[in-house]
Scaffold this motif. Sequence first.
Motif: not given
Length: 481
Positions: A94, A144-146, A162, A165-166, A170, A197
């Motif tokens: 994240h 990192t996620r997006s 992490e 926090d998803l 994503e 979160h």
Amino acid sequence: MTISLATEPTFSRVPDGDEATGREAVELARAYGVPLDDWQAAIVRGVLRESGGGWSAAQAGLVVGRQNGKGQILVALELAGLLLLRECVLHTAHAVKTSSDAFRRLVAVVDSHDDLTRLVRRRSHQVGMEYLEFASGARVSFTTRSASAGRGLSIDRLVVDEAEDLPAAEVGALAPTVFARPRAQSLYVGTAPGPTHDAEAFTTMRRAAHEGLNPRLAWWEWCAEWGADIDDRDLWVRVNPAVAAGRVPIQAVMDDRSILPTDQFRAERLSMFLPRGSGPVVFDAERWEALTDPDSTPARSIAIGVDAPPSRDAATVCIAGRRADDLLHIEWYETQDGLGWLPGWVAQRLTPHVRAVVMDARNPCAELDWTSAGVRPTLAGTREVVAAAGALFDAVADEKTRHRGQVELTRAVLGAAQRPMAGGQGFGWDRKAPGSSALLAVSLAVWGVDSGEVRKPRRKQPGEPRRVSAGRTGSVTTQWL
């Protein structure tokens, strides 16, 4: 090899399979200076179990507090991906710092061994786009996620760090990356989510593990139960396997307890999941906690709410009343197996302070023999049940109520799920949600506090003396019910 009782997970579910590859991965990690506790090695072996020509688990999840060594497990798996399996691995996090730290941890291992360094064909240290690629074609990328991360990629192993926090967007971007590979696997690693979160994907996966809904899901967790004493040092050791193994001193947990906000300590150190329903969040967890008053006591207008599920296997009693400051007090009071105990139990606790005993007219509780017990209940119809749910919702949203922080009531409130009633003009509480019986009972009690439609609860029997009870023995609620 087995792990010690002190470091066993609080819950685990691992599909059967052959651990030969996993054992090789553990030995490889140790050979390159990545020491693993027994519990960490057990996870590596479990993730890499094989059956039927593929991985036993298509997905795997790990929940454990911070500073316990999740990173070492991931390094071991990524080394195996590079050297044993020749995989294409995508490691996501994240936060940029988390992703970059994971890359540096792997690079430190590779660069400290000449035989590994010689295998590196390309690398990038550009923040957010780091990767290592070996001459074999094996590659580990870090990002990192997006909502667009991973789109168009085809990989063998997806690592979601992490995972608490998803967001769903994503997940939609990452999940297809493993569809085209015959031996693909996804690994979700994190701590318990806090109130802020976006954790629907992670909590859904955890629910699937606990309910056994996915036979190809492996899951390990070290989680404290909601409502456990957060200052219990035995609990600290139990849910922090690195502390139990002696690698991390308990002082580290003590230091976190002294500086972290309570919610953050619960999530990050104790992996304590908030009780939540499977749908949209109805009650805000931070607001609910802010309404806690361990000394809250009702002074007048006390109402009793009772409820039983359709299975009739238990009944629950909750109460509500006005405090001296006119705020609403709400409380779980009793849950016992069966229904037959309820009329007599309630009758023994009726005093002049109690203005109503309320239940849903369609509930099994309404079928009990209240007359013989000398109790006159108020039977709530659909309109009153809808009003009761709304009254509780408003009291919490408007911060006009206080509670004592009881586990039973908190689980019910934070796990609440709504269902449309009254032709869509109102809502009630969904019985499928955890703790719904307590939620229904306390809502009916709240409605009974101020309603002008309730019946006097005491049905005096001819020649019967007046009875006054101090309440159940050992209860936090005494002297007034």
